[in-house]
Structures are given as structure tokens and as C-alpha cells.
Scaffold this motif. Structure first.
Motif, PDB file in Angstrom:
ATOM      1  N   ASN A  82       0.816  -1.214   0.000  1.00 17.01           N
ATOM      2  CA  ASN A  82       0.000   0.000   0.000  1.00 17.01           C
ATOM      3  C   ASN A  82       0.855   1.272   0.000  1.00 17.01           C
ATOM      4  O   ASN A  82       0.648   2.174  -0.796  1.00 17.01           O
ATOM      5  CB  ASN A  82      -0.992  -0.011   1.160  1.00 17.01           C
ATOM      6  N   ASN A  83       1.837   1.336   0.910  1.00 16.54           N
ATOM      7  CA  ASN A  83       2.729   2.509   0.928  1.00 16.54           C
ATOM      8  C   ASN A  83       4.198   2.108   1.066  1.00 16.54           C
ATOM      9  O   ASN A  83       5.034   2.937   1.374  1.00 16.54           O
ATOM     10  CB  ASN A  83       2.339   3.481   2.045  1.00 16.54           C
ATOM     11  N   ARG A  84       4.492   0.826   0.835  1.00 18.00           N
ATOM     12  CA  ARG A  84       5.862   0.319   0.897  1.00 18.00           C
ATOM     13  C   ARG A  84       6.324  -0.071  -0.498  1.00 18.00           C
ATOM     14  O   ARG A  84       5.561  -0.568  -1.299  1.00 18.00           O
ATOM     15  CB  ARG A  84       5.942  -0.874   1.850  1.00 18.00           C
ATOM     16  N   VAL A  85       7.605   0.054  -0.728  1.00 18.56           N
ATOM     17  CA  VAL A  85       8.134   0.054  -2.080  1.00 18.56           C
ATOM     18  C   VAL A  85       8.028  -1.276  -2.810  1.00 18.56           C
ATOM     19  O   VAL A  85       7.809  -1.311  -4.017  1.00 18.56           O
ATOM     20  CB  VAL A  85       9.605   0.535  -2.053  1.00 18.56           C
ATOM     21  N   GLY A  86       8.211  -2.394  -2.129  1.00 19.42           N
ATOM     22  CA  GLY A  86       8.400  -3.648  -2.845  1.00 19.42           C
ATOM     23  C   GLY A  86       9.848  -3.739  -3.314  1.00 19.42           C
ATOM     24  O   GLY A  86      10.732  -3.089  -2.757  1.00 19.42           O
ATOM     25  N   ASP A  87      10.113  -4.518  -4.356  1.00 17.60           N
ATOM     26  CA  ASP A  87      11.489  -4.671  -4.835  1.00 17.60           C
ATOM     27  C   ASP A  87      12.034  -3.337  -5.356  1.00 17.60           C
ATOM     28  O   ASP A  87      11.321  -2.560  -5.995  1.00 17.60           O
ATOM     29  CB  ASP A  87      11.565  -5.733  -5.930  1.00 17.60           C
ATOM     30  N   PHE A  88      13.339  -3.112  -5.087  1.00 13.66           N
ATOM     31  CA  PHE A  88      13.951  -1.821  -5.400  1.00 13.66           C
ATOM     32  C   PHE A  88      15.448  -2.026  -5.555  1.00 13.66           C
ATOM     33  O   PHE A  88      16.063  -2.750  -4.768  1.00 13.66           O
ATOM     34  CB  PHE A  88      13.660  -0.846  -4.249  1.00 13.66           C
ATOM     35  N   ASP A  89      16.038  -1.429  -6.566  1.00 15.40           N
ATOM     36  CA  ASP A  89      17.466  -1.543  -6.821  1.00 15.40           C
ATOM     37  C   ASP A  89      18.235  -0.710  -5.794  1.00 15.40           C
ATOM     38  O   ASP A  89      18.128   0.518  -5.763  1.00 15.40           O
ATOM     39  CB  ASP A  89      17.776  -1.041  -8.232  1.00 15.40           C
ATOM     40  N   THR A  90      19.021  -1.376  -4.956  1.00 12.50           N
ATOM     41  CA  THR A  90      19.729  -0.664  -3.887  1.00 12.50           C
ATOM     42  C   THR A  90      20.715   0.364  -4.413  1.00 12.50           C
ATOM     43  O   THR A  90      21.017   1.354  -3.737  1.00 12.50           O
ATOM     44  CB  THR A  90      20.483  -1.663  -2.987  1.00 12.50           C
ATOM     45  N   PHE A  91      21.220   0.178  -5.634  1.00  8.94           N
ATOM     46  CA  PHE A  91      22.194   1.130  -6.169  1.00  8.94           C
ATOM     47  C   PHE A  91      21.554   2.465  -6.558  1.00  8.94           C
ATOM     48  O   PHE A  91      22.242   3.453  -6.790  1.00  8.94           O
ATOM     49  CB  PHE A  91      22.950   0.512  -7.345  1.00  8.94           C
ATOM     50  N   ALA A  92      20.216   2.485  -6.603  1.00 11.16           N
ATOM     51  CA  ALA A  92      19.522   3.749  -6.836  1.00 11.16           C
ATOM     52  C   ALA A  92      19.696   4.696  -5.653  1.00 11.16           C
ATOM     53  O   ALA A  92      19.495   5.908  -5.791  1.00 11.16           O
ATOM     54  CB  ALA A  92      18.038   3.499  -7.079  1.00 11.16           C
ATOM     55  N   LEU A  93      20.108   4.154  -4.506  1.00 11.04           N
ATOM     56  CA  LEU A  93      20.353   4.994  -3.332  1.00 11.04           C
ATOM     57  C   LEU A  93      21.412   6.054  -3.623  1.00 11.04           C
ATOM     58  O   LEU A  93      21.359   7.169  -3.093  1.00 11.04           O
ATOM     59  CB  LEU A  93      20.786   4.134  -2.148  1.00 11.04           C
ATOM     60  N   GLN A  94      22.392   5.700  -4.451  1.00  7.90           N
ATOM     61  CA  GLN A  94      23.441   6.661  -4.782  1.00  7.90           C
ATOM     62  C   GLN A  94      22.854   7.917  -5.435  1.00  7.90           C
ATOM     63  O   GLN A  94      23.251   9.047  -5.132  1.00  7.90           O
ATOM     64  CB  GLN A  94      24.464   6.022  -5.724  1.00  7.90           C
ATOM     65  N   LYS A  95      21.905   7.716  -6.314  1.00 10.64           N
ATOM     66  CA  LYS A  95      21.260   8.826  -7.000  1.00 10.64           C
ATOM     67  C   LYS A  95      20.493   9.701  -6.000  1.00 10.64           C
ATOM     68  O   LYS A  95      20.523  10.934  -6.086  1.00 10.64           O
ATOM     69  CB  LYS A  95      20.307   8.269  -8.055  1.00 10.64           C
ATOM     70  N   LEU A  96      19.816   9.051  -5.052  1.00  5.79           N
ATOM     71  CA  LEU A  96      19.000   9.781  -4.077  1.00  5.79           C
ATOM     72  C   LEU A  96      19.871  10.542  -3.085  1.00  5.79           C
ATOM     73  O   LEU A  96      19.548  11.667  -2.704  1.00  5.79           O
ATOM     74  CB  LEU A  96      18.085   8.794  -3.350  1.00  5.79           C
ATOM     75  N   ILE A  97      20.963   9.942  -2.668  1.00  6.20           N
ATOM     76  CA  ILE A  97      21.866  10.599  -1.720  1.00  6.20           C
ATOM     77  C   ILE A  97      22.465  11.868  -2.339  1.00  6.20           C
ATOM     78  O   ILE A  97      22.660  12.873  -1.653  1.00  6.20           O
ATOM     79  CB  ILE A  97      22.976   9.625  -1.260  1.00  6.20           C
ATOM     80  N   LYS A  98      22.698  11.829  -3.655  1.00 10.97           N
ATOM     81  CA  LYS A  98      23.239  13.006  -4.338  1.00 10.97           C
ATOM     82  C   LYS A  98      22.233  14.156  -4.392  1.00 10.97           C
ATOM     83  O   LYS A  98      22.585  15.278  -4.727  1.00 10.97           O
ATOM     84  CB  LYS A  98      23.692  12.631  -5.744  1.00 10.97           C
ATOM     85  N   GLN A  99      20.970  13.843  -4.064  1.00 11.49           N
ATOM     86  CA  GLN A  99      19.944  14.882  -3.995  1.00 11.49           C
ATOM     87  C   GLN A  99      19.838  15.460  -2.579  1.00 11.49           C
ATOM     88  O   GLN A  99      18.853  16.100  -2.227  1.00 11.49           O
ATOM     89  CB  GLN A  99      18.585  14.305  -4.418  1.00 11.49           C
ATOM     90  N   ASN A 100      20.881  15.187  -1.789  1.00 13.97           N
ATOM     91  CA  ASN A 100      20.954  15.682  -0.405  1.00 13.97           C
ATOM     92  C   ASN A 100      19.871  15.095   0.500  1.00 13.97           C
ATOM     93  O   ASN A 100      19.449  15.733   1.471  1.00 13.97           O
ATOM     94  CB  ASN A 100      20.888  17.218  -0.360  1.00 13.97           C
ATOM     95  N   LEU A 101      19.434  13.901   0.162  1.00 12.57           N
ATOM     96  CA  LEU A 101      18.507  13.185   1.031  1.00 12.57           C
ATOM     97  C   LEU A 101      19.314  12.286   1.957  1.00 12.57           C
ATOM     98  O   LEU A 101      20.238  11.603   1.521  1.00 12.57           O
ATOM     99  CB  LEU A 101      17.545  12.332   0.203  1.00 12.57           C
ATOM    100  N   SER A 102      18.975  12.276   3.224  1.00  9.05           N
ATOM    101  CA  SER A 102      19.643  11.378   4.171  1.00  9.05           C
ATOM    102  C   SER A 102      19.080   9.976   4.004  1.00  9.05           C
ATOM    103  O   SER A 102      17.963   9.787   3.488  1.00  9.05           O
ATOM    104  CB  SER A 102      19.411  11.852   5.605  1.00  9.05           C
ATOM    105  N   LEU A 103      19.853   8.983   4.454  1.00  5.42           N
ATOM    106  CA  LEU A 103      19.361   7.603   4.387  1.00  5.42           C
ATOM    107  C   LEU A 103      18.080   7.450   5.183  1.00  5.42           C
ATOM    108  O   LEU A 103      17.163   6.731   4.786  1.00  5.42           O
ATOM    109  CB  LEU A 103      20.436   6.640   4.908  1.00  5.42           C
ATOM    110  N   GLU A 104      17.996   8.133   6.321  1.00 10.66           N
ATOM    111  CA  GLU A 104      16.787   8.065   7.146  1.00 10.66           C
ATOM    112  C   GLU A 104      15.563   8.562   6.366  1.00 10.66           C
ATOM    113  O   GLU A 104      14.495   7.946   6.383  1.00 10.66           O
ATOM    114  CB  GLU A 104      16.974   8.895   8.411  1.00 10.66           C
ATOM    115  N   GLU A 105      15.740   9.671   5.648  1.00 11.84           N
ATOM    116  CA  GLU A 105      14.635  10.217   4.868  1.00 11.84           C
ATOM    117  C   GLU A 105      14.289   9.318   3.685  1.00 11.84           C
ATOM    118  O   GLU A 105      13.114   9.105   3.360  1.00 11.84           O
ATOM    119  CB  GLU A 105      14.994  11.618   4.369  1.00 11.84           C
ATOM    120  N   ILE A 106      15.311   8.767   3.049  1.00 10.57           N
ATOM    121  CA  ILE A 106      15.068   7.855   1.927  1.00 10.57           C
ATOM    122  C   ILE A 106      14.268   6.647   2.370  1.00 10.57           C
ATOM    123  O   ILE A 106      13.264   6.270   1.739  1.00 10.57           O
ATOM    124  CB  ILE A 106      16.405   7.418   1.291  1.00 10.57           C
ATOM    125  N   PHE A 107      14.703   6.031   3.458  1.00 10.64           N
ATOM    126  CA  PHE A 107      14.010   4.828   3.924  1.00 10.64           C
ATOM    127  C   PHE A 107      12.609   5.153   4.428  1.00 10.64           C
ATOM    128  O   PHE A 107      11.690   4.330   4.314  1.00 10.64           O
ATOM    129  CB  PHE A 107      14.835   4.124   5.004  1.00 10.64           C
TER     130      PHE A 107
END
Length: 369
Positions: A210-235
Motif C-alpha cells: 500500500n505505501n511500501r516500495v516492494g522490490d527496489f534496486d539498492t544502487f539507486a540509493l546513490q542517486k538519491l543521496i546526491k539529492q541531499n537526502l539522508s538515508l533516514e529520509e530515503i528509507f
């Protein structure tokens, strides 16, 4: 024996009181939502426990928890300090479930110190999955020392489906169970045992939820971190703002998303198509795992009530012997065979009963001890 079965979420508390001497008859049931949220009468799960215990028609002789993640602890076990400590160690990968369960276990212990508690872990049913299907392609010491592997969840529900299908279709050996609701998973069952499950290390994976991602490529985290998002906010976003909510932008509730799609909302239609396709991919994989299928079972809130979703999942699968009867499929919330006469695979709606499974496990543990 009166067994109180607790089914908890981060802001919810559902329960059933079952009389196991009467075959599991439900004596009382109820649920509380929005615990700890603004405007709620209940600040904590312990507050809800006080109300439940006052309202119950009988005093529970045991408490069973539909617990989620115990890491190396699996099956149904007596709740001890060691069990709670292990659940705390895995709270980081089950943040929506382990903390409220731990809090409830401690609260029940304080209020009913002489009443035994049993944790029936969701991972238990999946211990029969072959090891080669549990491991990730990661450094082996991560698997051995940190317990990073595919565990599988929704064990109580899939166990119930396996048990019930054996009763209604005794000859069925290969079953694909689709638990589709706020949380979703697909399970391959062979001779009553789980041999594959769409969940992985956590209940955030597999089919979109319903509001959880399901399968997700962990290497996409690199792209998100470069947007100044913290891991806590990403998760937080992956676990609370993704899934059907994230894809549709409408709601985490499939009913709302379907309504929006029918009104022409393209993102809502995209979300439904993405959800359906993910379920179909797992069904396809499990047809290979099982070498075919005898029964395709739908359960959970969407699985039991989603007429259009069931039809979409089964559409064009005649090549695999799966053919839905549209007229038979036009039902909600009741056990029903919905496959066409010419279908090689029997398609069933089977309302799940996780609480009965947990209550049975609770009684079994206590009597064994």
C-alpha cells in the motif's frame, strides 16, 4: 483454552479471542487504529491493552502474537527476555512491526505476569524454502554473521491457505498463494510446504504494497543521496510514501486507486498495471519453481474482494492452464471457486484466518512445554 491473538502494526492493534477447546470459535474480536496519532484516544498500545482486557468476556489463558521478524529465531516460541532482545536486534529491518510487538509483550507481562505468551513468527512457514533460494549474491559472511538473506513473511496466512486448500482440494500438490492487501506477497507451496516467497530480508520487498516500495534496486540509493537526502529520509519515503501511494499519488488504498483510474487518472491506472504485472511475474516464476500449478488461491483484502484485480492478474494466462470465469469471479469476501470449467488450474478465493493458525501454534507450544 482461551487464547488472545494480537495482530499489531505501528499504529494499529487488532485482536481475536479464540476458544481452542471449542475448535477455535471466536469469542470476541476487535481493532483499534491511529494509535499515538493526533486526535486518538490512545497514546500507546499499552493504553489499548487496558481497554481490551476490560471489555473481553473472558480472561485469556494465553496470548499469541502474530510476530514478524525474529531473525535466527523462527517458529512459535515462548516469549522470553532472549526472544525480546533478538526482536530488538532486528527492529531496524522491521520498524513498523517489531517495536509495537515488543511494547505489547512487555505491557501484557506487566498487566498479566502469570499468563504465558507465545510469539509465532511470520518467517516460520518459510523455513522449508531451499537454502539456494534464500541466499542473496552477497559476501557470504554477511549471510552467515549478519543473517542477511530472504526470510519470507505472511507465514500464518500462507500456512492457513496450504491447510485449507488441502481440505477443499485434497489432490492439489502445487499451490500458488497470493496474499494481496495492505501488505502483499506470493508464495509457492508444494505438498503443503513453502518453497518460495516473494518477500526477502524484510517485509518491504517483493510485490508493491500500500505505501511500501516492494522490490527496489539498492544502487539507486546513490542517486538519491546526491539529492541531499539522508538515508533516514530515503528509507522513510520507501516505507511510508511508496507502493500504491507513491505510484498513484492518490492513496495507499487500492479501492481509492481503482476509483481514480476509472475516472481517468493516468497515474492511478499506471499504479494498478504495475501492481498487477508484479504479481503476474511472481506467479510466472512460481509456475517454473513448482513445474505447474494445481490451485491458484487469492486471499487478503484485495485478493478476497478485488474482482477487477483478480481478473487482470489471470488475464491471458490460458497458456498456463489458468482460466477465470468472469461470472464466478463477481463475488467478494467469501470462499469460492472462480475458475472456468476448461481451466486446468483451479482458481479459488480463500479468506485467510491468520489468528486461528497463531492460536493453534500457541496451544501447541504451551502443551509441549
Amino acid at each position: 483454552m482461551l487464547v488472545l491473538v494480537a495482530n499489531l502494526g505501528s499504529t494499529s492493534f487488532k485482536f481475536k479471542l479464540l476458544d481452542m477447546d471449542a475448535g477455535g470459535d471466536v469469542v470476541a474480536k476487535g481493532g483499534y487504529e491511529r494509535i499515538g496519532q493526533s486526535g486518538s484516544s490512545y497514546a500507546t498500545h499499552a493504553d489499548v491493552i487496558d481497554v481490551i482486557l476490560k471489555e473481553l468476556p473472558g480472561r485469556p489463558e494465553a496470548i499469541g502474537f502474530k510476530a514478524v521478524h525474529g531473525g535466527p529465531i523462527s517458529g512459535a516460541v515462548r516469549v522470553t527476555d532472549e526472544v525480546i532482545a533478538t526482536m530488538e536486534q532486528f527492529a531496524d529491518v522491521a520498524p513498523a512491526h517489531n517495536p509495537p510487538y515488543i511494547a505489547a509483550m512487555r505491557a501484557f507481562r506487566a498487566k498479566m505476569p502469570s499468563t504465558p505468551q507465545v510469539a509465532a513468527f511470520e518467517t516460520a512457514f518459510h523455513q522449508t524454502i531451499p537454502l539456494y533460494r534464500q541466499v542473496y549474491a552477497i559476501p557470504h559472511e554477511w549471510t552467515e554473521k549478519l543473517g542477511i538473506r530472504r526470510y519470507g513473511f505472511h507465514g500464518a496466512s500462507h500456512r492457513y491457505i496450504a491447510t485449507r486448500v488441502k481440505e477443499i482440494v485434497p489432490e492439489a500438490r502445487r499451490v500458488i498463494s497470493c496474499h494481496l492487501g495492505g501488505s502483499c506477497s506470493v508464495c509457492a507451496i508444494e505438498n503443503g510446504k513453502s518453497v518460495a516467497n516473494s518477500f526477502g530480508m524484510t517485509a518491504q520487498s517483493g510485490v508493491p504494497h500500500n505505501n511500501r516500495v516492494g522490490d527496489f534496486d539498492t544502487f539507486a540509493l546513490q542517486k538519491l543521496i546526491k539529492q541531499n537526502l539522508s538515508l533516514e529520509e530515503i528509507f522513510r519515503k520507501l516505507s511510508k510514501e511508496s507502493g500504491m501511494l507513491g505510484m498513484s499519488g492518490v492513496s495507499p488504498d487500492m479501492r481509492d486507486v481503482e476509483r481514480a483510474a476509472n475516472e481517468g487518472n493516468e497515474r492511478a491506472r499506471l499504479a494498478i498495471n504495475g501492481f498487477v504485472d508484479s504479481v503476474r511475474q511472481f506467479i510466472g516464476a512460481y509456475l517454473v519453481v513448482l513445474g505447474g500449478c494445481d490451485v491458484l488461491a487469492f486471499t487478503g483484502g484485495i485478493g478476497e474482494n478485488g474482482i477487477a484485480i483478480r481478473e487482470a492478474i489471470c488475464r491471458g494466462m490460458e497458456w498456463a492452464g489458468i482460466a477465470l470465469d468472469p461470472a464466478k469471479n463477481a463475488v467478494r469476501g467469501r470462499e469460492e471457486k472462480i475458475s472456468a470449467v476448461e481451466s486446468d488450474v483451479q482458481i479459488w478465493i480463500v479468506p485467510t484466518n491468520e489468528e486461528l493458525i497463531v492460536a493453534r501454534q500457541t496451544v501447541s507450544v504451551l502443551r509441549a512445554n
